[in-house]
Design a protein around this motif. Sequence first.
Motif, PDB file in Angstrom:
ATOM      1  N   ASP A 189     -14.765  28.579  13.111  1.00  0.00           N
ATOM      2  CA  ASP A 189     -15.343  27.699  12.108  1.00  0.00           C
ATOM      3  C   ASP A 189     -14.203  27.010  11.371  1.00  0.00           C
ATOM      4  O   ASP A 189     -13.212  27.654  11.012  1.00  0.00           O
ATOM      5  CB  ASP A 189     -16.183  28.483  11.109  1.00  0.00           C
ATOM      6  N   GLY A 190     -14.346  25.721  11.142  1.00  0.00           N
ATOM      7  CA  GLY A 190     -13.314  24.983  10.426  1.00  0.00           C
ATOM      8  C   GLY A 190     -13.729  23.546  10.229  1.00  0.00           C
ATOM      9  O   GLY A 190     -14.896  23.181  10.391  1.00  0.00           O
ATOM     10  N   THR A 191     -12.743  22.728   9.903  1.00  0.00           N
ATOM     11  CA  THR A 191     -12.965  21.308   9.668  1.00  0.00           C
ATOM     12  C   THR A 191     -12.330  20.511  10.796  1.00  0.00           C
ATOM     13  O   THR A 191     -11.144  20.702  11.091  1.00  0.00           O
ATOM     14  CB  THR A 191     -12.338  20.881   8.317  1.00  0.00           C
ATOM     15  N   ALA A 192     -13.115  19.650  11.428  1.00  0.00           N
ATOM     16  CA  ALA A 192     -12.577  18.799  12.488  1.00  0.00           C
ATOM     17  C   ALA A 192     -11.491  17.915  11.893  1.00  0.00           C
ATOM     18  O   ALA A 192     -11.674  17.285  10.855  1.00  0.00           O
ATOM     19  CB  ALA A 192     -13.681  17.956  13.108  1.00  0.00           C
ATOM     20  N   ALA A 193     -10.337  17.889  12.555  1.00  0.00           N
ATOM     21  CA  ALA A 193      -9.173  17.187  12.017  1.00  0.00           C
ATOM     22  C   ALA A 193      -8.630  16.128  12.967  1.00  0.00           C
ATOM     23  O   ALA A 193      -7.457  15.793  12.927  1.00  0.00           O
ATOM     24  CB  ALA A 193      -8.080  18.202  11.661  1.00  0.00           C
ATOM     25  N   GLY A 194      -9.489  15.618  13.841  1.00  0.00           N
ATOM     26  CA  GLY A 194      -9.068  14.530  14.718  1.00  0.00           C
ATOM     27  C   GLY A 194      -8.817  14.974  16.146  1.00  0.00           C
ATOM     28  O   GLY A 194      -9.022  16.126  16.519  1.00  0.00           O
ATOM     29  N   ILE A 195      -8.351  14.024  16.936  1.00  0.00           N
ATOM     30  CA  ILE A 195      -8.042  14.238  18.345  1.00  0.00           C
ATOM     31  C   ILE A 195      -6.530  14.134  18.529  1.00  0.00           C
ATOM     32  O   ILE A 195      -5.899  13.197  18.044  1.00  0.00           O
ATOM     33  CB  ILE A 195      -8.727  13.161  19.230  1.00  0.00           C
ATOM     34  N   GLY A 196      -5.963  15.105  19.223  1.00  0.00           N
ATOM     35  CA  GLY A 196      -4.526  15.106  19.475  1.00  0.00           C
ATOM     36  C   GLY A 196      -4.161  14.229  20.655  1.00  0.00           C
ATOM     37  O   GLY A 196      -5.020  13.785  21.425  1.00  0.00           O
ATOM     38  N   ALA A 197      -2.876  13.988  20.816  1.00  0.00           N
ATOM     39  CA  ALA A 197      -2.382  13.152  21.911  1.00  0.00           C
ATOM     40  C   ALA A 197      -2.727  13.727  23.278  1.00  0.00           C
ATOM     41  O   ALA A 197      -2.800  12.997  24.261  1.00  0.00           O
ATOM     42  CB  ALA A 197      -0.874  12.954  21.784  1.00  0.00           C
ATOM     43  N   ASP A 198      -2.982  15.036  23.330  1.00  0.00           N
ATOM     44  CA  ASP A 198      -3.353  15.678  24.592  1.00  0.00           C
ATOM     45  C   ASP A 198      -4.856  15.637  24.843  1.00  0.00           C
ATOM     46  O   ASP A 198      -5.346  16.177  25.825  1.00  0.00           O
ATOM     47  CB  ASP A 198      -2.851  17.118  24.623  1.00  0.00           C
ATOM     48  N   GLY A 199      -5.620  15.013  23.925  1.00  0.00           N
ATOM     49  CA  GLY A 199      -7.063  14.895  24.069  1.00  0.00           C
ATOM     50  C   GLY A 199      -7.841  16.043  23.463  1.00  0.00           C
ATOM     51  O   GLY A 199      -9.070  16.040  23.482  1.00  0.00           O
ATOM     52  N   ALA A 200      -7.158  17.032  22.901  1.00  0.00           N
ATOM     53  CA  ALA A 200      -7.832  18.189  22.315  1.00  0.00           C
ATOM     54  C   ALA A 200      -8.370  17.865  20.923  1.00  0.00           C
ATOM     55  O   ALA A 200      -7.757  17.111  20.165  1.00  0.00           O
ATOM     56  CB  ALA A 200      -6.863  19.369  22.210  1.00  0.00           C
ATOM     57  N   LEU A 220      -4.961   6.615  20.652  1.00  0.00           N
ATOM     58  CA  LEU A 220      -5.244   7.546  19.560  1.00  0.00           C
ATOM     59  C   LEU A 220      -5.850   6.822  18.366  1.00  0.00           C
ATOM     60  O   LEU A 220      -6.772   7.318  17.725  1.00  0.00           O
ATOM     61  CB  LEU A 220      -3.969   8.273  19.136  1.00  0.00           C
ATOM     62  N   ALA A 221      -5.340   5.626  18.068  1.00  0.00           N
ATOM     63  CA  ALA A 221      -5.877   4.837  16.956  1.00  0.00           C
ATOM     64  C   ALA A 221      -7.333   4.459  17.213  1.00  0.00           C
ATOM     65  O   ALA A 221      -8.173   4.519  16.305  1.00  0.00           O
ATOM     66  CB  ALA A 221      -5.025   3.588  16.733  1.00  0.00           C
ATOM     67  N   GLU A 222      -7.649   4.096  18.447  1.00  0.00           N
ATOM     68  CA  GLU A 222      -9.036   3.759  18.794  1.00  0.00           C
ATOM     69  C   GLU A 222      -9.943   4.981  18.662  1.00  0.00           C
ATOM     70  O   GLU A 222     -11.052   4.888  18.137  1.00  0.00           O
ATOM     71  CB  GLU A 222      -9.103   3.197  20.219  1.00  0.00           C
ATOM     72  N   LEU A 223      -9.469   6.136  19.116  1.00  0.00           N
ATOM     73  CA  LEU A 223     -10.255   7.356  18.969  1.00  0.00           C
ATOM     74  C   LEU A 223     -10.479   7.691  17.494  1.00  0.00           C
ATOM     75  O   LEU A 223     -11.570   8.094  17.103  1.00  0.00           O
ATOM     76  CB  LEU A 223      -9.558   8.524  19.660  1.00  0.00           C
ATOM     77  N   ALA A 224      -9.467   7.519  16.675  1.00  0.00           N
ATOM     78  CA  ALA A 224      -9.595   7.807  15.237  1.00  0.00           C
ATOM     79  C   ALA A 224     -10.659   6.917  14.597  1.00  0.00           C
ATOM     80  O   ALA A 224     -11.409   7.373  13.737  1.00  0.00           O
ATOM     81  CB  ALA A 224      -8.247   7.631  14.546  1.00  0.00           C
ATOM     82  N   ARG A 225     -10.727   5.662  15.017  1.00  0.00           N
ATOM     83  CA  ARG A 225     -11.734   4.745  14.472  1.00  0.00           C
ATOM     84  C   ARG A 225     -13.152   5.189  14.841  1.00  0.00           C
ATOM     85  O   ARG A 225     -14.093   4.948  14.103  1.00  0.00           O
ATOM     86  CB  ARG A 225     -11.505   3.321  14.965  1.00  0.00           C
ATOM     87  N   ARG A 226     -13.303   5.844  15.979  1.00  0.00           N
ATOM     88  CA  ARG A 226     -14.627   6.244  16.472  1.00  0.00           C
ATOM     89  C   ARG A 226     -14.958   7.715  16.211  1.00  0.00           C
ATOM     90  O   ARG A 226     -16.032   8.177  16.575  1.00  0.00           O
ATOM     91  CB  ARG A 226     -14.700   6.012  17.980  1.00  0.00           C
ATOM     92  N   ASP A 227     -14.052   8.446  15.601  1.00  0.00           N
ATOM     93  CA  ASP A 227     -14.186   9.890  15.449  1.00  0.00           C
ATOM     94  C   ASP A 227     -15.289  10.250  14.457  1.00  0.00           C
ATOM     95  O   ASP A 227     -15.111  10.162  13.244  1.00  0.00           O
ATOM     96  CB  ASP A 227     -12.853  10.485  15.002  1.00  0.00           C
ATOM     97  N   ALA A 228     -16.433  10.672  14.980  1.00  0.00           N
ATOM     98  CA  ALA A 228     -17.583  11.027  14.136  1.00  0.00           C
ATOM     99  C   ALA A 228     -17.473  12.443  13.580  1.00  0.00           C
ATOM    100  O   ALA A 228     -18.230  12.812  12.691  1.00  0.00           O
ATOM    101  CB  ALA A 228     -18.866  10.882  14.938  1.00  0.00           C
ATOM    102  N   LEU A 229     -16.539  13.238  14.083  1.00  0.00           N
ATOM    103  CA  LEU A 229     -16.414  14.622  13.630  1.00  0.00           C
ATOM    104  C   LEU A 229     -15.371  14.812  12.536  1.00  0.00           C
ATOM    105  O   LEU A 229     -15.448  15.769  11.771  1.00  0.00           O
ATOM    106  CB  LEU A 229     -16.063  15.539  14.809  1.00  0.00           C
ATOM    107  N   LEU A 249      -2.131  10.707  25.336  1.00  0.00           N
ATOM    108  CA  LEU A 249      -2.709   9.403  25.009  1.00  0.00           C
ATOM    109  C   LEU A 249      -1.663   8.542  24.313  1.00  0.00           C
ATOM    110  O   LEU A 249      -0.837   9.046  23.553  1.00  0.00           O
ATOM    111  CB  LEU A 249      -3.915   9.583  24.088  1.00  0.00           C
ATOM    112  N   ALA A 250      -1.722   7.251  24.564  1.00  0.00           N
ATOM    113  CA  ALA A 250      -0.818   6.305  23.914  1.00  0.00           C
ATOM    114  C   ALA A 250      -1.228   6.122  22.450  1.00  0.00           C
ATOM    115  O   ALA A 250      -2.395   6.352  22.100  1.00  0.00           O
ATOM    116  CB  ALA A 250      -0.877   4.962  24.646  1.00  0.00           C
ATOM    117  N   PRO A 251      -0.310   5.717  21.581  1.00  0.00           N
ATOM    118  CA  PRO A 251      -0.638   5.531  20.162  1.00  0.00           C
ATOM    119  C   PRO A 251      -1.844   4.620  19.927  1.00  0.00           C
ATOM    120  O   PRO A 251      -2.677   4.907  19.061  1.00  0.00           O
ATOM    121  CB  PRO A 251       0.638   4.927  19.572  1.00  0.00           C
ATOM    122  N   GLU A 252      -1.972   3.554  20.700  1.00  0.00           N
ATOM    123  CA  GLU A 252      -3.116   2.655  20.507  1.00  0.00           C
ATOM    124  C   GLU A 252      -4.432   3.321  20.926  1.00  0.00           C
ATOM    125  O   GLU A 252      -5.477   3.068  20.351  1.00  0.00           O
ATOM    126  CB  GLU A 252      -2.921   1.316  21.222  1.00  0.00           C
TER     127      GLU A 252
END
Length: 85
Positions: A45-56, A20-29, A15-18
Amino acid sequence: VRALAALPADGGATLAPEELAELARRDALRGREVRVTADGAAPLDGTAAGIGADGALRVRLAGGEAVAVHSGTVRLLGGGIPAGS
């Protein structure tokens, strides 16, 4: 977000930086305690830490290790309250 749907299933794209930024704004987890289950694997079990550039989905385990989750079922734990709240 359409950018995630456009990633090829076999990997190799990012994913492009922009995007990723959009996903971070919408990241409910992000910051929430989760359990991830996948076919045949032990639950994580753990803490959701965002979405990586590969979509994971990135999950931080109790020991501090970060893992990338490419597929599986994600459930909120602890009532879905963000960690540290």
